[in-house]
Design a protein around this motif. Structure first.
Motif, PDB file in Angstrom:
ATOM      1  N   ASP A 238       0.858  -1.187   0.000  1.00 39.67           N
ATOM      2  CA  ASP A 238       0.000   0.000   0.000  1.00 39.67           C
ATOM      3  C   ASP A 238       0.897   1.240   0.000  1.00 39.67           C
ATOM      4  N   THR A 239       0.965   1.917  -1.127  1.00 39.65           N
ATOM      5  CA  THR A 239       1.861   3.067  -1.270  1.00 39.65           C
ATOM      6  C   THR A 239       1.511   4.185  -0.301  1.00 39.65           C
ATOM      7  N   LYS A 240       0.219   4.438  -0.082  1.00 40.76           N
ATOM      8  CA  LYS A 240      -0.186   5.504   0.842  1.00 40.76           C
ATOM      9  C   LYS A 240       0.285   5.209   2.262  1.00 40.76           C
ATOM     10  N   LYS A 241       0.208   3.949   2.644  1.00 40.36           N
ATOM     11  CA  LYS A 241       0.663   3.587   3.990  1.00 40.36           C
ATOM     12  C   LYS A 241       2.173   3.715   4.115  1.00 40.36           C
ATOM     13  N   ILE A 242       2.874   3.403   3.035  1.00 43.62           N
ATOM     14  CA  ILE A 242       4.329   3.597   3.027  1.00 43.62           C
ATOM     15  C   ILE A 242       4.660   5.067   3.238  1.00 43.62           C
ATOM     16  N   ILE A 288      17.038  11.176  -3.823  1.00 44.12           N
ATOM     17  CA  ILE A 288      16.989  10.872  -2.380  1.00 44.12           C
ATOM     18  C   ILE A 288      18.403  10.725  -1.835  1.00 44.12           C
ATOM     19  N   ARG A 289      19.256   9.973  -2.540  1.00 42.84           N
ATOM     20  CA  ARG A 289      20.632   9.769  -2.075  1.00 42.84           C
ATOM     21  C   ARG A 289      21.406  11.078  -1.993  1.00 42.84           C
ATOM     22  N   LYS A 290      21.114  12.011  -2.907  1.00 43.87           N
ATOM     23  CA  LYS A 290      21.853  13.277  -2.936  1.00 43.87           C
ATOM     24  C   LYS A 290      21.259  14.340  -2.013  1.00 43.87           C
ATOM     25  N   SER A 291      20.074  14.103  -1.477  1.00 43.88           N
ATOM     26  CA  SER A 291      19.411  15.116  -0.643  1.00 43.88           C
ATOM     27  C   SER A 291      20.221  15.405   0.616  1.00 43.88           C
ATOM     28  N   GLN A 292      20.277  16.666   0.959  1.00 46.45           N
ATOM     29  CA  GLN A 292      21.024  17.104   2.137  1.00 46.45           C
ATOM     30  C   GLN A 292      20.108  17.710   3.204  1.00 46.45           C
ATOM     31  N   THR A 293      18.915  18.090   2.798  1.00 44.83           N
ATOM     32  CA  THR A 293      17.978  18.702   3.732  1.00 44.83           C
ATOM     33  C   THR A 293      16.682  17.905   3.749  1.00 44.83           C
ATOM     34  N   ILE A 294      15.898  18.139   4.766  1.00 48.08           N
ATOM     35  CA  ILE A 294      14.617  17.450   4.877  1.00 48.08           C
ATOM     36  C   ILE A 294      13.707  17.845   3.712  1.00 48.08           C
ATOM     37  N   ARG A 295      13.754  19.113   3.327  1.00 45.08           N
ATOM     38  CA  ARG A 295      12.927  19.568   2.215  1.00 45.08           C
ATOM     39  C   ARG A 295      13.284  18.826   0.931  1.00 45.08           C
ATOM     40  N   GLU A 296      14.577  18.718   0.628  1.00 45.27           N
ATOM     41  CA  GLU A 296      15.012  18.007  -0.576  1.00 45.27           C
ATOM     42  C   GLU A 296      14.591  16.544  -0.520  1.00 45.27           C
ATOM     43  N   TYR A 297      14.761  15.946   0.653  1.00 40.68           N
ATOM     44  CA  TYR A 297      14.375  14.542   0.818  1.00 40.68           C
ATOM     45  C   TYR A 297      12.878  14.358   0.591  1.00 40.68           C
ATOM     46  N   ARG A 298      12.059  15.189   1.223  1.00 42.78           N
ATOM     47  CA  ARG A 298      10.596  15.060   1.100  1.00 42.78           C
ATOM     48  C   ARG A 298      10.142  15.209  -0.353  1.00 42.78           C
ATOM     49  N   MET A 299      10.723  16.161  -1.057  1.00 42.56           N
ATOM     50  CA  MET A 299      10.324  16.385  -2.453  1.00 42.56           C
ATOM     51  C   MET A 299      10.650  15.161  -3.317  1.00 42.56           C
ATOM     52  N   ALA A 300      11.827  14.586  -3.092  1.00 41.22           N
ATOM     53  CA  ALA A 300      12.226  13.423  -3.883  1.00 41.22           C
ATOM     54  C   ALA A 300      11.325  12.227  -3.602  1.00 41.22           C
ATOM     55  N   VAL A 301      11.003  11.992  -2.340  1.00 41.90           N
ATOM     56  CA  VAL A 301      10.145  10.865  -1.968  1.00 41.90           C
ATOM     57  C   VAL A 301       8.733  11.074  -2.504  1.00 41.90           C
ATOM     58  N   GLU A 302       8.236  12.306  -2.402  1.00 40.43           N
ATOM     59  CA  GLU A 302       6.886  12.593  -2.905  1.00 40.43           C
ATOM     60  C   GLU A 302       6.794  12.310  -4.401  1.00 40.43           C
ATOM     61  N   CYS A 303       7.814  12.717  -5.154  1.00 42.25           N
ATOM     62  CA  CYS A 303       7.811  12.467  -6.600  1.00 42.25           C
ATOM     63  C   CYS A 303       7.892  10.972  -6.898  1.00 42.25           C
ATOM     64  N   LEU A 304       8.724  10.268  -6.163  1.00 38.17           N
ATOM     65  CA  LEU A 304       8.863   8.828  -6.392  1.00 38.17           C
ATOM     66  C   LEU A 304       7.536   8.109  -6.163  1.00 38.17           C
ATOM     67  N   LEU A 305       6.900   8.405  -5.041  1.00 42.05           N
ATOM     68  CA  LEU A 305       5.649   7.721  -4.715  1.00 42.05           C
ATOM     69  C   LEU A 305       4.522   8.081  -5.691  1.00 42.05           C
ATOM     70  N   LYS A 306       4.602   9.281  -6.253  1.00 44.90           N
ATOM     71  CA  LYS A 306       3.570   9.723  -7.187  1.00 44.90           C
ATOM     72  C   LYS A 306       3.789   9.160  -8.587  1.00 44.90           C
ATOM     73  N   GLU A 307       5.046   9.076  -9.008  1.00 46.02           N
ATOM     74  CA  GLU A 307       5.359   8.744 -10.398  1.00 46.02           C
ATOM     75  C   GLU A 307       5.734   7.283 -10.651  1.00 46.02           C
ATOM     76  N   CYS A 308       6.161   6.575  -9.608  1.00 44.45           N
ATOM     77  CA  CYS A 308       6.717   5.228  -9.817  1.00 44.45           C
ATOM     78  C   CYS A 308       5.799   4.164  -9.234  1.00 44.45           C
ATOM     79  N   PRO A 309       5.255   3.306 -10.068  1.00 53.08           N
ATOM     80  CA  PRO A 309       4.359   2.248  -9.579  1.00 53.08           C
ATOM     81  C   PRO A 309       5.116   1.178  -8.818  1.00 53.08           C
TER      82      PRO A 309
END
Length: 311
Positions: A238-242, A288-309
């Motif tokens: 369940d992606t939303k739960k992840i 995600i690996r290159k993120s240095q701040t929480i903001r950068e990390y959150r943006m990368a994870v949000e895009c991954l969960l939205k775009e990648c099945p």
């Protein structure tokens, strides 16, 4: 089938264990990353957090101890018993060169006479449940026959067996022939550990060892925290739960350490495993690996969960 969470240094600590226990199918047992006995009986801040009863409330947690000195093991086990722990686990499985060169972890397996003396002293002095997590040996699978003869002399709560030798680290495949030998000849309950990453892996294992009653999972859980529920026919991915789980975990790491880079590092370690579930996710995993701040990390994870099945 009983399922245990393996101890993985730096990843399956008390923050992860509590979050996992809250969101997913509860484990039958949770094992802490190893504790190093201190001659003065003191705990580091990290070790203190691992063993505090309030950090393990509602979970059957087993502290794991890394040492080759019986007196140190006995002293630490008695301290842990005072905290209310019913069981401790001896680490004879860690393949790290730093650990092995000090004759600890799987490095201790190359000294069977000393190991036997160690266990004799421990079982003579302690009145509590003691389990062992072991490999087959240091160099060769055939070493396990002598080791099992030693283990069979003692009333272990369980023998958790990862059928690789130290020299394998995590390469090659676990040797199921050696595990089968252990399954036939162990006088103590035997728990399997090693390279069960998917429902298909579990099915193959179960067909090979239909009488097995317990497995320990590590990387398979980090890759798919729904795995135990899937095995039991209770859930699917369940992606939303992840997303909710990762947000909760990030907040918990931030609470533990105000420096945001520490929390980001922890989450990047998790996504190294978790990201394997998502199709065409390489670009976002790199972010995600290159993120240095929480903001950068959150943006990368949000895009991954939205775009990648999920695959």
């Amino acid at each position: 089938m009983k399922i245990y969470l393996a101890p993985m240094e730096g990843i399956t600590g008390e923050v992860y264990r509590r979050a996992y226990h809250t969101f997913f199918e509860p484990m039958d047992k949770y094992f802490t990353p190893f504790l190093n006995p201190n001659p003065k009986g003191k705990f580091s801040r990290q070790e203190w957090n691992e063993i505090l009863p309030e950090n393990n409330e509602g979970m059957y947690t087993v502290p794991q101890i890394l040492t080759n000195h019986a007196e140190d093991f006995i002293r630490l086990a008695r301290q842990l018993k005072e905290f209310g722990y019913e069981e401790v686990n001896l680490n004879l499985g860690c393949p790290s060169k730093t650990v092995v060169n000090r004759k600890r972890g799987s490095g201790f397996l190359f000294y069977p006479d000393e190991l036997n003396h160690f266990l004799a002293e421990v079982f003579n002095q302690l009145d509590m449940k003691i389990s062992i997590k072991t490999r087959s040996g240091k160099y060769d699978q055939e070493e396990f026959e002598e080791l099992l003869d030693i283990y069979n002399q003692y009333p272990l709560e369980e023998l958790i067996f990862h059928p690789r030798v130290q020299q394998d680290y995590y390469k090659n495949k676990p040797d199921w022939t050696t595990f089968a030998y252990g399954f036939r000849n162990s006088k103590n309950p035997l728990v399997y550990n090693g390279d069960i990453f998917s429902a298909e892996d579990y099915k193959i294992f179960q067909e090979k060892f239909p009488e097995a009653e317990c497995i320990m999972l590590g990387r398979g859980i980090l890759m798919n925290p729904f795995f135990p529920a899937v095995i039991k026919g209770k859930s699917t991915f369940d992606t939303k739960k992840i997303a909710t789980f990762c947000d909760h975990l990030l907040d918990a790491y931030i609470e533990k350490s105000p420096e945001e880079k520490n929390a980001v590092v922890k989450m990047k370690e998790l996504w190294w495993y978790l990201g394997k579930n998502f199709k065409n996710s390489e670009e976002y995993l790199t972010q995600i690996r290159k993120s240095q701040t929480i903001r950068e990390y959150r943006m990368a994870v949000e895009c991954l969960l939205k775009e990648c099945p999920y695959e």
